[in-house]
Every structure is written in C-alpha cells, then in structure tokens.
Motif scaffolding. Structure first.
Motif, PDB file in Angstrom:
ATOM      1  N   GLN A 184       3.218   3.611   7.257  1.00 36.21           N
ATOM      2  CA  GLN A 184       4.524   3.121   6.793  1.00 36.21           C
ATOM      3  C   GLN A 184       4.965   3.973   5.617  1.00 36.21           C
ATOM      4  O   GLN A 184       4.158   4.299   4.750  1.00 36.21           O
ATOM      5  N   LEU A 206      -3.706  -3.885   3.659  1.00 35.66           N
ATOM      6  CA  LEU A 206      -3.494  -2.548   3.113  1.00 35.66           C
ATOM      7  C   LEU A 206      -4.830  -1.829   2.998  1.00 35.66           C
ATOM      8  O   LEU A 206      -5.785  -2.363   2.431  1.00 35.66           O
ATOM      9  N   SER A 231       3.745   4.827  -5.787  1.00 34.18           N
ATOM     10  CA  SER A 231       4.649   4.592  -4.672  1.00 34.18           C
ATOM     11  C   SER A 231       4.733   3.081  -4.476  1.00 34.18           C
ATOM     12  O   SER A 231       3.948   2.324  -5.048  1.00 34.18           O
ATOM     13  N   HIS A 266       4.686   9.219  -0.190  1.00 33.83           N
ATOM     14  CA  HIS A 266       5.098   7.815  -0.067  1.00 33.83           C
ATOM     15  C   HIS A 266       4.714   7.282   1.308  1.00 33.83           C
ATOM     16  O   HIS A 266       5.558   6.827   2.093  1.00 33.83           O
ATOM     17  N   LEU A 267       3.415   7.293   1.587  1.00 31.79           N
ATOM     18  CA  LEU A 267       2.903   6.943   2.897  1.00 31.79           C
ATOM     19  C   LEU A 267       1.689   6.029   2.724  1.00 31.79           C
ATOM     20  O   LEU A 267       0.805   6.301   1.898  1.00 31.79           O
ATOM     21  N   HIS A 268       1.651   4.945   3.512  1.00 35.43           N
ATOM     22  CA  HIS A 268       0.616   3.935   3.364  1.00 35.43           C
ATOM     23  C   HIS A 268       0.070   3.564   4.730  1.00 35.43           C
ATOM     24  O   HIS A 268       0.759   3.688   5.747  1.00 35.43           O
ATOM     25  N   GLN A 279      -7.310   1.341  -1.384  1.00 33.21           N
ATOM     26  CA  GLN A 279      -7.046   0.024  -1.955  1.00 33.21           C
ATOM     27  C   GLN A 279      -8.360  -0.627  -2.389  1.00 33.21           C
ATOM     28  O   GLN A 279      -9.397  -0.486  -1.719  1.00 33.21           O
ATOM     29  N   TYR A 336      -1.398   1.009  11.335  1.00 31.16           N
ATOM     30  CA  TYR A 336      -0.008   1.431  11.180  1.00 31.16           C
ATOM     31  C   TYR A 336       0.151   2.267   9.913  1.00 31.16           C
ATOM     32  O   TYR A 336      -0.409   1.933   8.865  1.00 31.16           O
ATOM     33  N   PHE A 346       7.784   1.839   9.949  1.00 35.47           N
ATOM     34  CA  PHE A 346       6.385   1.922  10.325  1.00 35.47           C
ATOM     35  C   PHE A 346       6.228   2.862  11.521  1.00 35.47           C
ATOM     36  O   PHE A 346       7.161   3.026  12.334  1.00 35.47           O
ATOM     37  N   HIS A 382      -4.311  -4.100  11.202  1.00 40.68           N
ATOM     38  CA  HIS A 382      -3.818  -5.392  11.657  1.00 40.68           C
ATOM     39  C   HIS A 382      -4.636  -5.882  12.834  1.00 40.68           C
ATOM     40  O   HIS A 382      -4.796  -5.169  13.834  1.00 40.68           O
ATOM     41  N   SER A 409       7.579   4.670   2.245  1.00 35.37           N
ATOM     42  CA  SER A 409       8.419   3.975   1.265  1.00 35.37           C
ATOM     43  C   SER A 409       9.250   4.992   0.488  1.00 35.37           C
ATOM     44  O   SER A 409       9.550   4.790  -0.693  1.00 35.37           O
ATOM     45  N   LYS A 464      -3.957 -12.331  12.396  1.00 33.95           N
ATOM     46  CA  LYS A 464      -4.332 -12.193  10.984  1.00 33.95           C
ATOM     47  C   LYS A 464      -3.205 -11.531  10.184  1.00 33.95           C
ATOM     48  O   LYS A 464      -2.276 -10.945  10.753  1.00 33.95           O
ATOM     49  N   ALA A 465      -3.317 -11.613   8.871  1.00 30.61           N
ATOM     50  CA  ALA A 465      -2.389 -10.897   8.003  1.00 30.61           C
ATOM     51  C   ALA A 465      -2.725  -9.413   8.021  1.00 30.61           C
ATOM     52  O   ALA A 465      -3.909  -9.044   7.969  1.00 30.61           O
ATOM     53  N   PRO A 466      -1.715  -8.545   8.108  1.00 25.41           N
ATOM     54  CA  PRO A 466      -1.999  -7.121   7.940  1.00 25.41           C
ATOM     55  C   PRO A 466      -2.687  -6.866   6.601  1.00 25.41           C
ATOM     56  O   PRO A 466      -2.494  -7.601   5.636  1.00 25.41           O
ATOM     57  N   GLY A 521       1.147 -12.464   4.257  1.00 28.58           N
ATOM     58  CA  GLY A 521       0.802 -13.745   4.850  1.00 28.58           C
ATOM     59  C   GLY A 521       0.379 -13.566   6.300  1.00 28.58           C
ATOM     60  O   GLY A 521       0.392 -12.452   6.839  1.00 28.58           O
ATOM     61  N   ARG A 522       0.037 -14.674   6.943  1.00 30.53           N
ATOM     62  CA  ARG A 522      -0.409 -14.619   8.339  1.00 30.53           C
ATOM     63  C   ARG A 522       0.735 -14.757   9.327  1.00 30.53           C
ATOM     64  O   ARG A 522       0.529 -14.608  10.534  1.00 30.53           O
ATOM     65  N   TYR A 553      -2.943   3.574   0.037  1.00 31.65           N
ATOM     66  CA  TYR A 553      -1.579   3.691  -0.467  1.00 31.65           C
ATOM     67  C   TYR A 553      -1.357   5.070  -1.076  1.00 31.65           C
ATOM     68  O   TYR A 553      -2.318   5.749  -1.453  1.00 31.65           O
ATOM     69  N   TYR A 610      -2.083   0.559   7.062  1.00 35.91           N
ATOM     70  CA  TYR A 610      -2.448  -0.848   7.183  1.00 35.91           C
ATOM     71  C   TYR A 610      -3.294  -1.049   8.428  1.00 35.91           C
ATOM     72  O   TYR A 610      -3.118  -0.361   9.438  1.00 35.91           O
TER      73      TYR A 610
END
Lengths: 107, 122
Positions: A89, A46, B106, A32-34, A55, A87, A98, A38, A91, A42-44, B113-114, A49, A36
């Motif tokens: 993270q 993925l 999982s 359960h580790l993902h 992804q 990062y 994170f 960043h 779940s 900007k938006a992080p 979003g930004r 997963y 990302y």
C-alpha cells in the motif's frame, strides 16, 4: 492516482522456503510503501512501513526493500503461521491504493 | 487492550443508507488520524477515506468511488469513528475495516479492527 501492481498473485511454498513478493508503483513514491498481512476473518496486520522498517513485534524473518517504483517483501524462512495474503500500500498521496494482493499457500 | 471494534454492518437495499461505528480503546484516540478500508468479496483491500485529528481540523478525504455518498466523522469524547453511507450500491458490498493512522517517515495503518460486513442487495 498511483497504481500498485503486485506479483505474483499467488504462490505455493514449503516451510523453510525463502519467499519474495514484489510491488511496483505507477510513479515514484519514494519510500511511502507499506506491507500488510491478512488472514481470513482477522484484522490486517502491519509488517513493514516506509519500505524497510520492521513494525514492532513482527518477526525478523520479514524484511522489505526498495524505493522509487520497485519494492520487495521477503520472508527469509517461511513458517506455518505465514500462510496468508500480503498487500502492499502506498501513502504518497490520496487516494491511498493497495496492490491486488499475493496469496501465499502451502505447497 | 489496544483495539478497534467495528459495528453496524448488515443487509441494506440498493439506494439505502447505513451508519458504521468503530470503537477505539487502549490509546489516545483523539491524537490519531483514522481511516476506513473495505474488502469486497473475493477482492483486495480498497481505501475508503480518512479523517484527520482535531489539531488538523478534522478534515476528511475520500476515494473517488465513495465521494459525495459516504461521510466520515468522529466523536473524540466517545473514542469513536463513524462512516455514514448513503445511496448504497451493490458494489459497496464489503467488509469494512477501521484503521489507525500512524506517522514515522511516512503514513501507514498500524492498528486495524476485524471488520463489519455490509451487504447491499434487494
């Protein structure tokens, strides 16, 4: 709470280098580790997963491995657009936590 | 276009309140769990909380640092997610992101979003 420890906090690398980032969980989290990516403002995004699943749309130079407590993100050949903070993270349960992040900079 | 757009950030005094919104488009919002994540200046990402979908009772969970002060809600008819923040502290200063939950082997956040900046200061 599950604590996530990433290393290194930062690294300098050149275009074409192989880069490895590690993430360690304070207890077993299965897969359960993902991961990302960043970039500032900007938006992080993925990347990986469930520890090792790429992804959709993410370049194949990114890969993930591990299970239990130890995980790795590898960039096989660093490209200019890969300079960013990464990062991990988990779940496994809540609170989701994170890692502290790994900033990848140009050497 | 599949996207999330946050709004509602701004400057607020300690002890004050603020409500953030996240507008979703391009996907079936009502199917998804939705989360809030924040990033304080110079710091890493911190999970704030989540709301489940209607099928799972719209139940919510929060990080200990915001529990009893923040409330997450959603309006599926408007494809919108909300974060009501009360009793704000200076340490709540951060960029707040909404993120879509996805499950395949999982749970993870596959769309973000930004962000919108919240500054808590006197």
């Amino acid at each position: 709470d599950v604590q996530m420890t990433q290393s290194p906090p930062s690294l300098s690398a050149s275009i074409g280098d192989r880069v490895t980032i590690t993430c360690r969980a304070s207890q077993s989290i299965s897969t359960h580790l993902h991961w990302y990516q960043h970039k500032p403002g900007k938006a992080p995004k993925l990347l990986i997963y469930a520890a090792s699943s790429l992804q959709s749309g993410v370049p194949s130079r990114f890969s993930g491995s591990g299970s239990g407590t130890d995980f790795t993100l590898t960039i096989s050949s660093l490209q200019p657009e890969d300079f960013a903070t990464y990062y991990c993270q988990h779940s496994y349960n809540t609170p989701r936590t994170f890692g502290q992040g790994t900033k990848v900079e140009i050497k | 276009e599949v996207q999330l757009v946050e709004s509602g950030g701004g400057l607020v005094q300690p002890g004050g309140s603020l409500r953030l919104s996240c507008a979703a488009s391009g996907f079936t919002f009502s199917d998804h769990y939705m989360d809030w994540v924040r990033q304080a200046p110079g710091k890493g990402l911190e999970w704030v909380g989540r709301t489940r979908n209607k099928a799972n009772g719209y139940t919510t969970e929060y990080a200990p640092s915001v529990k009893d002060r923040f409330t997450i809600s959603r309006d599926d008819s408007k494809d919108s997610l909300y974060l009501q923040m009360n009793s704000l502290k200076t340490e709540d200063t951060a960029v707040y992101y909404c993120a879509r939950g996805q499950q395949s082997h999982s749970w993870y956040f596959d769309l973000w979003g930004r962000g919108t900046l919240v500054t808590v200061s006197s």
